[in-house]
Design an enzyme around this catalytic site. Sequence first.
Site, PDB file in Angstrom:
ATOM      1  N   HIS A 125      97.729  33.344 -71.525  1.00 35.36           N
ATOM      2  CA  HIS A 125      98.261  32.028 -71.170  1.00 35.36           C
ATOM      3  C   HIS A 125      98.563  31.298 -72.472  1.00 35.36           C
ATOM      4  O   HIS A 125      97.684  31.115 -73.309  1.00 35.36           O
ATOM      5  CB  HIS A 125      97.267  31.225 -70.336  1.00 35.36           C
ATOM      6  CG  HIS A 125      97.826  29.910 -69.877  1.00 35.36           C
ATOM      7  ND1 HIS A 125      98.485  29.753 -68.673  1.00 35.36           N
ATOM      8  CD2 HIS A 125      97.841  28.694 -70.481  1.00 35.36           C
ATOM      9  CE1 HIS A 125      98.878  28.499 -68.547  1.00 35.36           C
ATOM     10  NE2 HIS A 125      98.505  27.836 -69.632  1.00 35.36           N
ATOM     11  N   CYS A 126      99.808  30.896 -72.626  1.00 37.28           N
ATOM     12  CA  CYS A 126     100.245  30.277 -73.878  1.00 37.28           C
ATOM     13  C   CYS A 126     100.324  28.762 -73.727  1.00 37.28           C
ATOM     14  O   CYS A 126     101.104  28.247 -72.921  1.00 37.28           O
ATOM     15  CB  CYS A 126     101.599  30.837 -74.300  1.00 37.28           C
ATOM     16  SG  CYS A 126     102.159  30.218 -75.907  1.00 37.28           S
TER      17      CYS A 126
END
Length: 276
Positions: A125-126
């Site tokens: 998850h960025c």
Amino acid sequence: MKCQRFLSIPIFAVLLLMGFICYITVFIFIDDWVGLQSSAGYLNVLIFTVLASLCLFSFSSCVLIDPGYTPASYIPDVEDSGVSDQEPKKNVIQSRCCDKCSTYKPPRAHHCRVCRRCVLRMDHHCLWVNNCVGYWNYKAFFTLVLYATIGSLYSTTIIITCALQKDWEFSGSGSLKVFYVTCAATMAALTLTLGTLLGWHVYLVIRNMTTIEYYEAIRTAWLARKSGQSYRHPYNQSVYKNITSVLGPNMLKWLWPVAVSHLKDGLVFPTPRDNS
């Protein structure tokens, strides 16, 4: 709505940084180096603008494209799971059931605590794109890192070249020197950071792994060595097949972030055993 993902402080920070880099590179350093009205100025502005535009397009694609989520109707096919006969099929089904979603997970899918859903072929998850990087937008993320690295390297080269050709004895004040050194050091650090990230994901692509799978493989390989066995990543085929599974079979479309027609449903992935 997907556009609401842009309403994020990290995304605003990224867009602000991109705008600042574009401004100083074009209107300060290229102008000071060769002049914007010269042929060399036009050429450098054109090259940098193309890189910046591709970077912005990849960034927007990575933000807006859903990474892919496990369909509610998904049920694992135990017969094609590739497990040994000694391993009970009940255990296989239980291992593919998400405790948080209470649904089955396809191979390579993982639960994202931020999105609160199981993401297909999840890499991570960025925070900077306010989205998960998964099956459908991993190519956009890869091209984003690639274009950002090339663009920052190009900007760094222009800044250093401009500083080296400048006659500091006659035109260089103390504050101007500080500005040049600060910009050069900042861009060099950014280039090094992005280059390291690019190298990491190039390694993952040629091994057909995700970031999560890499760290899982470390523990699995350790356990395998402890029991006198060897471990091989189950989805690692040839280098070419690994690359085309992410970027696509058409080399002319490798660097276009939204050319993902080669992707299927993200529920089944080929293994070397399938070709034997």
